[in-house]
Design a protein around this motif. Structure first.
Motif, PDB file in Angstrom:
ATOM      1  N   PHE A  36      57.783  31.249 -47.201  1.00 49.22           N
ATOM      2  CA  PHE A  36      58.767  30.376 -47.066  1.00 49.22           C
ATOM      3  C   PHE A  36      60.145  30.382 -47.961  1.00 49.22           C
ATOM      4  N   TRP A  37      59.943  30.797 -49.369  1.00 45.22           N
ATOM      5  CA  TRP A  37      61.247  30.875 -50.293  1.00 45.22           C
ATOM      6  C   TRP A  37      61.826  32.355 -49.965  1.00 45.22           C
ATOM      7  N   THR A  38      61.117  33.155 -49.445  1.00 41.00           N
ATOM      8  CA  THR A  38      61.820  34.580 -49.164  1.00 41.00           C
ATOM      9  C   THR A  38      62.739  34.326 -48.250  1.00 41.00           C
ATOM     10  N   GLN A  39      62.217  33.525 -47.004  1.00 41.80           N
ATOM     11  CA  GLN A  39      63.159  33.402 -46.070  1.00 41.80           C
ATOM     12  C   GLN A  39      64.268  32.727 -46.269  1.00 41.80           C
ATOM     13  N   VAL A  40      64.155  31.530 -47.169  1.00 47.95           N
ATOM     14  CA  VAL A  40      65.242  30.631 -47.591  1.00 47.95           C
ATOM     15  C   VAL A  40      66.259  31.466 -48.496  1.00 47.95           C
ATOM     16  N   ASP A  41      65.753  32.177 -49.185  1.00 47.03           N
ATOM     17  CA  ASP A  41      66.556  33.179 -50.104  1.00 47.03           C
ATOM     18  C   ASP A  41      67.414  34.035 -49.471  1.00 47.03           C
ATOM     19  N   GLN A  42      66.725  34.714 -48.187  1.00 47.31           N
ATOM     20  CA  GLN A  42      67.580  35.599 -47.486  1.00 47.31           C
ATOM     21  C   GLN A  42      68.735  34.617 -46.743  1.00 47.31           C
ATOM     22  N   VAL A  43      68.279  33.728 -45.943  1.00 48.97           N
ATOM     23  CA  VAL A  43      69.222  32.921 -45.266  1.00 48.97           C
ATOM     24  C   VAL A  43      70.358  32.684 -45.939  1.00 48.97           C
ATOM     25  N   GLN A  44      70.111  32.004 -47.219  1.00 48.59           N
ATOM     26  CA  GLN A  44      71.400  31.709 -48.043  1.00 48.59           C
ATOM     27  C   GLN A  44      72.195  32.808 -48.397  1.00 48.59           C
ATOM     28  N   GLY A  47      75.091  33.433 -46.184  1.00 49.50           N
ATOM     29  CA  GLY A  47      76.211  32.471 -46.197  1.00 49.50           C
ATOM     30  C   GLY A  47      75.752  31.041 -45.580  1.00 49.50           C
ATOM     31  N   PHE A  48      74.345  30.779 -45.252  1.00 52.91           N
ATOM     32  CA  PHE A  48      74.098  29.542 -44.662  1.00 52.91           C
ATOM     33  C   PHE A  48      74.017  28.339 -45.938  1.00 52.91           C
ATOM     34  N   ALA A  49      74.024  27.151 -45.532  1.00 50.70           N
ATOM     35  CA  ALA A  49      73.931  26.190 -46.662  1.00 50.70           C
ATOM     36  C   ALA A  49      72.513  26.127 -47.112  1.00 50.70           C
ATOM     37  N   VAL A  50      72.255  25.384 -48.059  1.00 49.67           N
ATOM     38  CA  VAL A  50      70.939  25.141 -48.641  1.00 49.67           C
ATOM     39  C   VAL A  50      69.995  24.509 -47.420  1.00 49.67           C
ATOM     40  N   TRP A  51      70.673  23.404 -47.003  1.00 50.12           N
ATOM     41  CA  TRP A  51      69.826  22.547 -45.937  1.00 50.12           C
ATOM     42  C   TRP A  51      69.544  23.473 -44.761  1.00 50.12           C
ATOM     43  N   GLU A  52      70.493  24.295 -44.350  1.00 49.09           N
ATOM     44  CA  GLU A  52      70.261  25.419 -43.271  1.00 49.09           C
ATOM     45  C   GLU A  52      69.022  26.382 -43.514  1.00 49.09           C
ATOM     46  N   ALA A  53      69.330  26.836 -44.721  1.00 50.71           N
ATOM     47  CA  ALA A  53      68.253  27.573 -45.269  1.00 50.71           C
ATOM     48  C   ALA A  53      66.836  27.006 -45.497  1.00 50.71           C
ATOM     49  N   LEU A  54      66.707  25.739 -45.829  1.00 46.12           N
ATOM     50  CA  LEU A  54      65.375  25.346 -45.752  1.00 46.12           C
ATOM     51  C   LEU A  54      64.923  24.911 -44.375  1.00 46.12           C
ATOM     52  N   ILE A  55      65.739  24.659 -43.427  1.00 41.43           N
ATOM     53  CA  ILE A  55      65.239  24.307 -41.876  1.00 41.43           C
ATOM     54  C   ILE A  55      64.810  25.885 -41.569  1.00 41.43           C
ATOM     55  N   GLY A  57      63.913  28.307 -42.962  1.00 43.25           N
ATOM     56  CA  GLY A  57      62.481  28.774 -43.787  1.00 43.25           C
ATOM     57  C   GLY A  57      61.179  28.258 -43.238  1.00 43.25           C
ATOM     58  N   SER A  58      61.625  27.065 -42.912  1.00 38.52           N
ATOM     59  CA  SER A  58      60.354  26.232 -42.362  1.00 38.52           C
ATOM     60  C   SER A  58      60.031  26.396 -40.905  1.00 38.52           C
ATOM     61  N   SER A  59      61.107  26.784 -40.181  1.00 42.41           N
ATOM     62  CA  SER A  59      60.914  26.596 -38.581  1.00 42.41           C
ATOM     63  C   SER A  59      60.135  27.701 -38.062  1.00 42.41           C
ATOM     64  N   ALA A  90      55.635  35.816 -31.819  1.00 42.30           N
ATOM     65  CA  ALA A  90      57.331  35.892 -31.955  1.00 42.30           C
ATOM     66  C   ALA A  90      57.713  35.212 -33.194  1.00 42.30           C
ATOM     67  N   CYS A  91      57.350  34.188 -33.595  1.00 45.12           N
ATOM     68  CA  CYS A  91      57.535  33.290 -34.804  1.00 45.12           C
ATOM     69  C   CYS A  91      57.121  34.037 -36.077  1.00 45.12           C
ATOM     70  N   ALA A  92      56.025  34.554 -35.819  1.00 50.27           N
ATOM     71  CA  ALA A  92      55.509  35.306 -37.092  1.00 50.27           C
ATOM     72  C   ALA A  92      56.031  36.734 -37.399  1.00 50.27           C
ATOM     73  N   ALA A  93      56.393  37.231 -36.221  1.00 54.47           N
ATOM     74  CA  ALA A  93      57.267  38.481 -36.293  1.00 54.47           C
ATOM     75  C   ALA A  93      58.651  38.189 -36.945  1.00 54.47           C
ATOM     76  N   LEU A  94      59.354  37.183 -36.621  1.00 54.90           N
ATOM     77  CA  LEU A  94      60.607  36.809 -37.340  1.00 54.90           C
ATOM     78  C   LEU A  94      60.378  36.561 -38.630  1.00 54.90           C
ATOM     79  N   SER A  95      59.224  35.973 -38.907  1.00 52.45           N
ATOM     80  CA  SER A  95      58.807  35.792 -40.471  1.00 52.45           C
ATOM     81  C   SER A  95      58.660  36.951 -41.144  1.00 52.45           C
ATOM     82  N   VAL A  96      57.814  37.830 -40.694  1.00 49.09           N
ATOM     83  CA  VAL A  96      57.476  38.871 -41.114  1.00 49.09           C
ATOM     84  C   VAL A  96      58.899  39.964 -41.459  1.00 49.09           C
ATOM     85  N   GLN A  97      59.646  40.059 -40.353  1.00 50.93           N
ATOM     86  CA  GLN A  97      61.255  40.585 -40.415  1.00 50.93           C
ATOM     87  C   GLN A  97      61.772  40.379 -41.779  1.00 50.93           C
ATOM     88  N   PHE A  98      62.043  38.964 -41.773  1.00 49.22           N
ATOM     89  CA  PHE A  98      62.691  38.427 -43.084  1.00 49.22           C
ATOM     90  C   PHE A  98      62.165  38.939 -44.225  1.00 49.22           C
TER      91      PHE A  98
END
Length: 126
Positions: A36-44, A47-55, A57-59, A90-98
């Motif tokens: 979760f937090w790795t994805q949030v960090d990568q999305v931020q 250039g994404f906002a914190v709220w976007e990164a949290l969404i 990371g959890s999606s 597909a969701c797991a693959a995207l998570s693993v990619q990040f």
């Protein structure tokens, strides 16, 4: 006159099924905590906002779990589960990619291995 196909037998869920699910859910919770937090960090970082990164990371992880529930329910009812499995993978693959990209960028190969192993194990036990 056409003959109706006999309905397949649905295997009842027993206490053994629920006992086997307990460690499976533990593994899934561990995989979520790791990614979760790795994805949030990568999305931020992109250039994404914190709220976007949290969404975001959890999606991916929530999508994986929702599809696992759908696959389990379909198996219990005797209905096709291939769509739930495809979307879950597909969701797991995207998570693993990040998570893998984050480890590669830091040249942290143990991190790469850990981030591949947890989601793969979570899907495998299901």
């Amino acid at each position: 006159m056409t003959r109706a196909k006999p309905e397949p037998d649905v295997i009842d869920t027993t206490w053994r099924s629920y006992v086997a699910e307990a460690p499976a859910w533990g593994i899934v919770a561990g995989a979520l905590a790791v990614s979760f937090w790795t994805q949030v960090d990568q999305v931020q970082r992109h250039g994404f906002a914190v709220w976007e990164a949290l969404i975001w990371g959890s999606s991916t992880d929530a999508g994986t779990i929702a599809c696992l529930f759908l696959a389990r329910e379909g198996a219990h009812r005797g209905t096709p589960t291939w769509g739930a499995w495809v979307l879950s993978i597909a969701c797991a693959a995207l998570s693993v990619q990040f998570n893998v990209v984050a480890g590669v960028q830091e040249s942290d190969w143990l991190s790469v291995e850990a981030h591949v192993w947890m989601p793969a194990l979570a899907l495998g036990v299901w």
